[in-house]
Design a protein around this motif. Structure first.
Motif, PDB file in Angstrom:
ATOM      1  N   ALA A 121     -25.309  23.048  26.895  1.00  0.00           N
ATOM      2  CA  ALA A 121     -24.503  24.042  26.186  1.00  0.00           C
ATOM      3  C   ALA A 121     -24.075  25.177  27.112  1.00  0.00           C
ATOM      4  CB  ALA A 121     -25.292  24.591  24.994  1.00  0.00           C
ATOM      5  N   VAL A 122     -25.013  25.689  27.909  1.00  0.00           N
ATOM      6  CA  VAL A 122     -24.694  26.804  28.812  1.00  0.00           C
ATOM      7  C   VAL A 122     -23.713  26.357  29.893  1.00  0.00           C
ATOM      8  CG1 VAL A 122     -25.651  28.502  30.411  1.00  0.00           C
ATOM      9  CG2 VAL A 122     -26.897  27.914  28.338  1.00  0.00           C
ATOM     10  N   ALA A 125     -20.306  26.698  28.556  1.00  0.00           N
ATOM     11  CA  ALA A 125     -19.906  28.107  28.525  1.00  0.00           C
ATOM     12  C   ALA A 125     -19.472  28.575  29.912  1.00  0.00           C
ATOM     13  CB  ALA A 125     -21.050  28.968  28.005  1.00  0.00           C
ATOM     14  N   HIS A 126     -20.239  28.208  30.935  1.00  0.00           N
ATOM     15  CA  HIS A 126     -19.900  28.629  32.298  1.00  0.00           C
ATOM     16  C   HIS A 126     -18.566  28.027  32.745  1.00  0.00           C
ATOM     17  CE1 HIS A 126     -24.330  29.696  33.422  1.00  0.00           C
ATOM     18  NE2 HIS A 126     -23.815  30.494  32.516  1.00  0.00           N
ATOM     19  N   LYS A 127     -18.295  26.779  32.326  1.00  0.00           N
ATOM     20  CA  LYS A 127     -17.010  26.176  32.674  1.00  0.00           C
ATOM     21  C   LYS A 127     -15.856  26.919  32.019  1.00  0.00           C
ATOM     22  CE  LYS A 127     -18.605  21.477  33.610  1.00  0.00           C
ATOM     23  NZ  LYS A 127     -18.588  20.058  33.171  1.00  0.00           N
ATOM     24  N   ASN A 128     -16.120  27.549  30.892  1.00  0.00           N
ATOM     25  CA  ASN A 128     -15.105  28.355  30.211  1.00  0.00           C
ATOM     26  C   ASN A 128     -15.159  29.819  30.637  1.00  0.00           C
ATOM     27  OD1 ASN A 128     -13.623  26.780  27.803  1.00  0.00           O
ATOM     28  ND2 ASN A 128     -15.673  25.943  28.092  1.00  0.00           N
ATOM     29  N   ARG A 129     -15.881  30.084  31.746  1.00  0.00           N
ATOM     30  CA  ARG A 129     -15.999  31.434  32.304  1.00  0.00           C
ATOM     31  C   ARG A 129     -16.636  32.415  31.315  1.00  0.00           C
ATOM     32  NH1 ARG A 129     -13.349  31.759  37.042  1.00  0.00           N
ATOM     33  NH2 ARG A 129     -11.804  30.166  37.527  1.00  0.00           N
ATOM     34  N   ILE A 130     -17.578  31.898  30.526  1.00  0.00           N
ATOM     35  CA  ILE A 130     -18.305  32.736  29.575  1.00  0.00           C
ATOM     36  C   ILE A 130     -19.761  32.788  30.012  1.00  0.00           C
ATOM     37  CG2 ILE A 130     -19.115  32.961  27.195  1.00  0.00           C
ATOM     38  CD1 ILE A 130     -16.521  31.618  26.313  1.00  0.00           C
ATOM     39  N   ILE A 131     -20.250  33.991  30.262  1.00  0.00           N
ATOM     40  CA  ILE A 131     -21.652  34.197  30.637  1.00  0.00           C
ATOM     41  C   ILE A 131     -22.393  34.708  29.412  1.00  0.00           C
ATOM     42  CG2 ILE A 131     -23.219  35.453  32.157  1.00  0.00           C
ATOM     43  CD1 ILE A 131     -20.830  35.736  34.093  1.00  0.00           C
ATOM     44  N   HIS A 132     -23.469  34.056  29.067  1.00  0.00           N
ATOM     45  CA  HIS A 132     -24.194  34.439  27.851  1.00  0.00           C
ATOM     46  C   HIS A 132     -24.798  35.834  27.989  1.00  0.00           C
ATOM     47  CE1 HIS A 132     -27.015  34.486  24.553  1.00  0.00           C
ATOM     48  NE2 HIS A 132     -26.509  33.349  24.092  1.00  0.00           N
ATOM     49  N   ARG A 133     -25.484  36.092  29.100  1.00  0.00           N
ATOM     50  CA  ARG A 133     -26.079  37.382  29.438  1.00  0.00           C
ATOM     51  C   ARG A 133     -27.310  37.754  28.619  1.00  0.00           C
ATOM     52  NH1 ARG A 133     -21.403  41.707  29.413  1.00  0.00           N
ATOM     53  NH2 ARG A 133     -20.783  40.520  27.601  1.00  0.00           N
ATOM     54  N   ASP A 192     -27.776  33.785  34.099  1.00  0.00           N
ATOM     55  CA  ASP A 192     -28.145  32.897  32.993  1.00  0.00           C
ATOM     56  C   ASP A 192     -29.142  31.841  33.464  1.00  0.00           C
ATOM     57  OD1 ASP A 192     -26.580  34.229  31.213  1.00  0.00           O
ATOM     58  OD2 ASP A 192     -24.982  32.732  31.126  1.00  0.00           O
ATOM     59  N   ILE A 193     -28.937  31.302  34.678  1.00  0.00           N
ATOM     60  CA  ILE A 193     -29.840  30.274  35.204  1.00  0.00           C
ATOM     61  C   ILE A 193     -31.247  30.855  35.393  1.00  0.00           C
ATOM     62  CG2 ILE A 193     -30.326  28.879  37.261  1.00  0.00           C
ATOM     63  CD1 ILE A 193     -27.318  28.331  37.436  1.00  0.00           C
ATOM     64  N   GLU A 252     -33.324  35.862  44.971  1.00  0.00           N
ATOM     65  CA  GLU A 252     -31.959  35.948  45.464  1.00  0.00           C
ATOM     66  C   GLU A 252     -31.103  34.890  44.765  1.00  0.00           C
ATOM     67  OE1 GLU A 252     -30.747  38.252  47.366  1.00  0.00           O
ATOM     68  OE2 GLU A 252     -32.694  39.198  47.622  1.00  0.00           O
ATOM     69  N   PRO A 253     -29.951  35.271  44.202  1.00  0.00           N
ATOM     70  CA  PRO A 253     -29.091  34.287  43.514  1.00  0.00           C
ATOM     71  C   PRO A 253     -28.703  33.103  44.390  1.00  0.00           C
ATOM     72  CG  PRO A 253     -28.381  36.521  42.999  1.00  0.00           C
ATOM     73  CD  PRO A 253     -29.433  36.649  44.054  1.00  0.00           C
ATOM     74  N   LEU A 254     -28.558  33.321  45.710  1.00  0.00           N
ATOM     75  CA  LEU A 254     -28.160  32.231  46.600  1.00  0.00           C
ATOM     76  C   LEU A 254     -29.208  31.125  46.656  1.00  0.00           C
ATOM     77  CD1 LEU A 254     -26.558  34.166  49.592  1.00  0.00           C
ATOM     78  CD2 LEU A 254     -25.380  32.758  47.897  1.00  0.00           C
ATOM     79  N   ASP A 255     -30.464  31.458  46.362  1.00  0.00           N
ATOM     80  CA  ASP A 255     -31.535  30.464  46.404  1.00  0.00           C
ATOM     81  C   ASP A 255     -31.659  29.681  45.103  1.00  0.00           C
ATOM     82  OD1 ASP A 255     -32.347  31.068  49.011  1.00  0.00           O
ATOM     83  OD2 ASP A 255     -33.538  32.775  48.328  1.00  0.00           O
ATOM     84  N   ARG A 256     -30.953  30.113  44.064  1.00  0.00           N
ATOM     85  CA  ARG A 256     -31.059  29.432  42.762  1.00  0.00           C
ATOM     86  C   ARG A 256     -30.114  28.230  42.707  1.00  0.00           C
ATOM     87  NH1 ARG A 256     -30.112  34.950  39.559  1.00  0.00           N
ATOM     88  NH2 ARG A 256     -31.777  36.150  40.575  1.00  0.00           N
ATOM     89  N   TYR A 257     -30.218  27.500  41.600  1.00  0.00           N
ATOM     90  CA  TYR A 257     -29.287  26.404  41.367  1.00  0.00           C
ATOM     91  C   TYR A 257     -27.868  26.961  41.302  1.00  0.00           C
ATOM     92  CZ  TYR A 257     -33.344  23.575  40.124  1.00  0.00           C
ATOM     93  OH  TYR A 257     -34.533  22.901  40.148  1.00  0.00           O
ATOM     94  N   ALA A 258     -26.935  26.204  41.888  1.00  0.00           N
ATOM     95  CA  ALA A 258     -25.542  26.660  41.870  1.00  0.00           C
ATOM     96  C   ALA A 258     -24.953  26.553  40.473  1.00  0.00           C
ATOM     97  CB  ALA A 258     -24.710  25.846  42.862  1.00  0.00           C
ATOM     98  N   THR A 259     -25.344  25.519  39.723  1.00  0.00           N
ATOM     99  CA  THR A 259     -24.809  25.286  38.383  1.00  0.00           C
ATOM    100  C   THR A 259     -25.911  24.780  37.464  1.00  0.00           C
ATOM    101  OG1 THR A 259     -24.217  22.990  38.870  1.00  0.00           O
ATOM    102  CG2 THR A 259     -22.535  24.672  39.322  1.00  0.00           C
ATOM    103  N   CYS A 260     -25.619  24.819  36.179  1.00  0.00           N
ATOM    104  CA  CYS A 260     -26.563  24.261  35.196  1.00  0.00           C
ATOM    105  C   CYS A 260     -26.683  22.747  35.376  1.00  0.00           C
ATOM    106  CB  CYS A 260     -26.084  24.573  33.779  1.00  0.00           C
ATOM    107  SG  CYS A 260     -26.203  26.314  33.340  1.00  0.00           S
ATOM    108  N   GLU A 261     -25.570  22.092  35.773  1.00  0.00           N
ATOM    109  CA  GLU A 261     -25.626  20.650  35.989  1.00  0.00           C
ATOM    110  C   GLU A 261     -26.618  20.301  37.095  1.00  0.00           C
ATOM    111  OE1 GLU A 261     -22.877  22.383  35.745  1.00  0.00           O
ATOM    112  OE2 GLU A 261     -21.405  21.370  34.462  1.00  0.00           O
ATOM    113  N   GLU A 262     -26.656  21.121  38.145  1.00  0.00           N
ATOM    114  CA  GLU A 262     -27.582  20.869  39.244  1.00  0.00           C
ATOM    115  C   GLU A 262     -29.026  20.996  38.770  1.00  0.00           C
ATOM    116  OE1 GLU A 262     -28.739  22.759  43.608  1.00  0.00           O
ATOM    117  OE2 GLU A 262     -26.764  23.202  42.739  1.00  0.00           O
ATOM    118  N   MET A 263     -29.290  22.000  37.936  1.00  0.00           N
ATOM    119  CA  MET A 263     -30.642  22.162  37.394  1.00  0.00           C
ATOM    120  C   MET A 263     -30.990  20.988  36.480  1.00  0.00           C
ATOM    121  SD  MET A 263     -32.167  25.461  35.342  1.00  0.00           S
ATOM    122  CE  MET A 263     -33.855  25.496  34.709  1.00  0.00           C
TER     123      MET A 263
END
Length: 675
Positions: A121-122, A125-133, A192-193, A252-263
């Protein structure tokens, strides 16, 4: 808002079911479509707050843009009497926070199943440029079938004790707040991730990773303290699953998953045997070596200052000697340094002579030798010109596939680039055909995990969605996004699979009081194989369910067999007939006459025994199925003994009775007569 109030003439308020930071939520009923709905109404104290109105409208706009089975659907948005409200899908269940409070820790397998739905689901949302926050278990709903629905998209205000604000802007519920948000930076998809990683931690452990006495203290822990190891308290959780949490919640955000699909892809394999003993995740930022500069001593600083003032004289001018006053030890050190520099200069001169010798030797050895130029990643025409400029000739052209070199460009030469050849030699080129096309097979019905492993090796990007299916086994592929037989480039292709979750399970209702038509409708709705029989019942009215083979509250799947017994009312007892033959004796009435004195005794006896021939009046009463004892059954006179037969009809299990009166006197009676 009172129960019974109607909004828009269509939505009837049933009851209050919850409150949020800026809205109240009610259970409502859609009077037109006859279905339950959830109605979110902006609170009274926010009606004049422009920021609150904007955020409330943003939620409605965001939600209407997102159509996904794991996102709460929005049916309607309207305003009435200054009441701003959103009509949404009603989820019969609870939120994930209460679910964890009730169930406690969730198993790794079930946690991954829940997170798959949330991530799917998230990701949309990210593909639609919507961040849940504001991702947190309170905004994740779960029904009785473990289906997930995310709500509150676009809302960034929740006035609770576990929220913090900065310049009147909510940074998110503090227990799930990313370090960059806690520092005051803008929220991104990686924020969000981070929150999703905290939610996964809470599912597996039953508690949040950071807690404190105030929201600020918790926020500080998010960017100051390392994520607690879940395996310290729960060692049965594999390291590969903890690594998903650690990567998602990297500081650091750079160390996290790039996308929800990757996670999601990482979660797919984290319970596999190959990954069970992998090393703990370590952020890249922590692996970089930190250089520590030693502080300069006072002597070094003083010497550096002196060196800055020294100016070497020009070569043509003889430098004046500098008068030095040094001890014998200092003079000895100076001599050693001069000798050392003399030796270094001698060695450098010797190396230069040797290098010059080899240079002239090889250049004079073959004056016609040339080096094959680097023509890789050139087109054929450019490569030909480069070879001709080097005094070489284009030879044979061969072609082969390459994942690294673009189509029609040079991969390699023969002889190899950089080789020494004679001028005028032919140089063969190997030209790229580009990435080799892959012909997709028909994967429907195959095990998703096996197909996933094979296609990832080919370089495909794989996406996965879920759906219940009674025809395809759990874990097998229902459909694929690209038709079989299509030829595609794996590195440029995203292939989506719809995977079966198996038969959807439901909870059986208690069908007591259902009519046969209602039972047939229910069985048809859920695909049950229905068998109906009828039976007598003294307690259930005719036409209603007496019993069911699947008890109310038990789980079932489509296709299961359901047997139902319908009442045909109480069973009518059998009528039993029997008779009784009774002799009614006649009783003559005695008549008394006065006797004369002259009469003898024999005459007197005859006179006394004389009787009248008057008839007896007989009345018979009878009690059975057709008669009651209070009514006269038969009435007649007799002048002699009379034999009568009484025919009785009684229900099986009951009895009969009778009573015979002669001239008003009961001469015979009986009760509890049976066959």
């Amino acid at each position: 808002m009172e129960a019974g109030k109607k909004l828009g003439g269509r939505y009837k308020i049933v009851r209050h079911i919850g409150s949020g930071g800026m809205a109240n939520v009610y259970l409502g009923h859609d009077l037109i479509l006859d279905r339950p709905v959830a109605i979110k109404v902006l609170r009274f104290d926010f009606r004049n707050n422009k920021d609150a109105l904007r955020r409330f409208q943003r939620e409605a706009l965001s939600a209407t843009q997102l159509i996904h089975p794991n996102i709460v659907g929005v049916y309607d948005v309207d305003e009435e009497d200054e009441l701003q409200y959103i009509v949404m899908e009603f989820i019969d269940g609870t939120d994930l926070k209460k679910y964890i409070d009730i169930q406690g820790r969730v198993s790794p397998e079930k946690s991954i199943h829940i997170m798959h739905q949330v991530l799917s689901a998230v990701a949309l949302a990210h593909k639609n440029r919507i961040i849940h926050r504001d991702i947190k278990p309170q905004n994740i709903l779960i029904d009785n079938q473990d289906r997930i629905k995310i709500t509150d998209f676009g809302i960034a205000v929740a006035l609770s004790e576990t929220s913090i604000t900065q310049t009147n802007t909510l940074l998110g519920s503090v227990h799930y707040l990313s370090p960059e948000q806690a520092r005051g930076s803008m929220a991104t998809s990686k924020s969000d991730i981070y929150a999703l990683g905290v939610v996964l931690y809470e599912l597996l452990s039953g508690s949040v990773p950071f807690d404190g006495e105030s929201a600020v203290s918790v926020a500080l822990k998010h960017f100051q303290e390392p994520m607690p190891s879940i395996r310290e308290s729960h060692p049965e959780i594999p390291q590969s699953l903890e690594n998903v949490i650690l990567k998602a919640t990297a500081k650091e955000p750079l160390d996290r998953y790039a996308t929800c699909e990757e996670m999601m892809e990482d979660l797919d394999t984290c319970l596999s045997e190959e990954r069970r003993h992998e090393a703990p995740f370590m952020p890249v930022s922590l692996l970089q070596e930190t250089k520590v500069l030693a502080p300069l001593s006072a002597e070094v600083v003083a010497k550096a200052d002196l060196d800055k003032t020294l100016v070497s004289p020009p070569p043509s001018v003889k430098a004046e000697p500098i008068q030095e006053y040094e001890s014998g030890r200092e003079a000895a050190v100076g001599k050693k340094k001069r000798k050392k520099w003399t030796l270094v200069l001698f060695l450098l001169l010797l190396l230069g002579l040797i290098a010059s010798f080899f240079f002239f030797f090889y250049n004079n050895q073959d004056a016609d030798a040339v080096t094959v130029p680097d023509v890789s990643n050139m087109d054929q025409a450019s490569a030909r010109l480069a070879l001709e400029d080097a005094g070489l000739v284009l030879g044979d052209i061969t072609e082969e596939y390459s994942d690294e070199v673009e189509e029609d460009f040079v991969i390699e030469t023969s002889p190899k680039i950089g080789s020494s050849v004679e001028a005028g030699d032919e140089i063969d080129l190997i030209i790229s055909l580009g990435e080799e096309l892959f012909m997709l097979l028909d994967y429907e019905g195959q095990a998703y995990e096996s197909v996933l492993e094979d296609l990832r090796k080919e370089g495909f990007t794989i996406e996965r969605t879920h759906e219940f299916s009674s025809e395809v086994a759990e874990g097998n592929i229902i459909s694929q996004s690209i038709e079989p037989g299509a030829e595609v480039k794996p590195s440029e292709t995203t292939l989506s699979f719809l995977v079966s979750d198996g038969n959807e399970s439901y909870t059986m209702r208690d069908l007591s009081g259902y009519t046969r038509k209602s039972v047939e409708d229910y069985a048809g709705q859920y695909g049950l194989s229905l068998t109906v029989t009828e039976a007598y019942s003294d307690t259930v009215a005719a036409g209603l369910v007496v019993s069911q083979s699947l008890a109310g509250g038990t789980a079932f799947v489509s296709g299961d067999a359901l047997s139902v017994v319908i009442s045909i009312g109480p069973e009518e007892p059998q009528v039993v007939s029997f008779s009784r033959t009774i002799t009614i004796p006649y009783l003559a009435a005695a008549v008394s006459e006065p006797a004369s004195e002259s009469s003898n005794s024999q005459g007197n006896e005859n006179a006394d025994s004389s009787s009248s021939n008057e008839p007896n009046h007989i009345v018979i009463y009878m009690q059975d199925e057709d008669h009651v004892i209070s009514d006269v059954f038969r009435e007649f006179d007799i002048s002699a003994d009379e034999v009568v037969t009484l025919n009785f009809r009684i229900l099986e299990g009951s009895s009969a009775s009778y009573r015979i009166e002669r001239d008003g006197e009961v001469i015979s009676e009986a009760s509890e007569l049976t066959q």
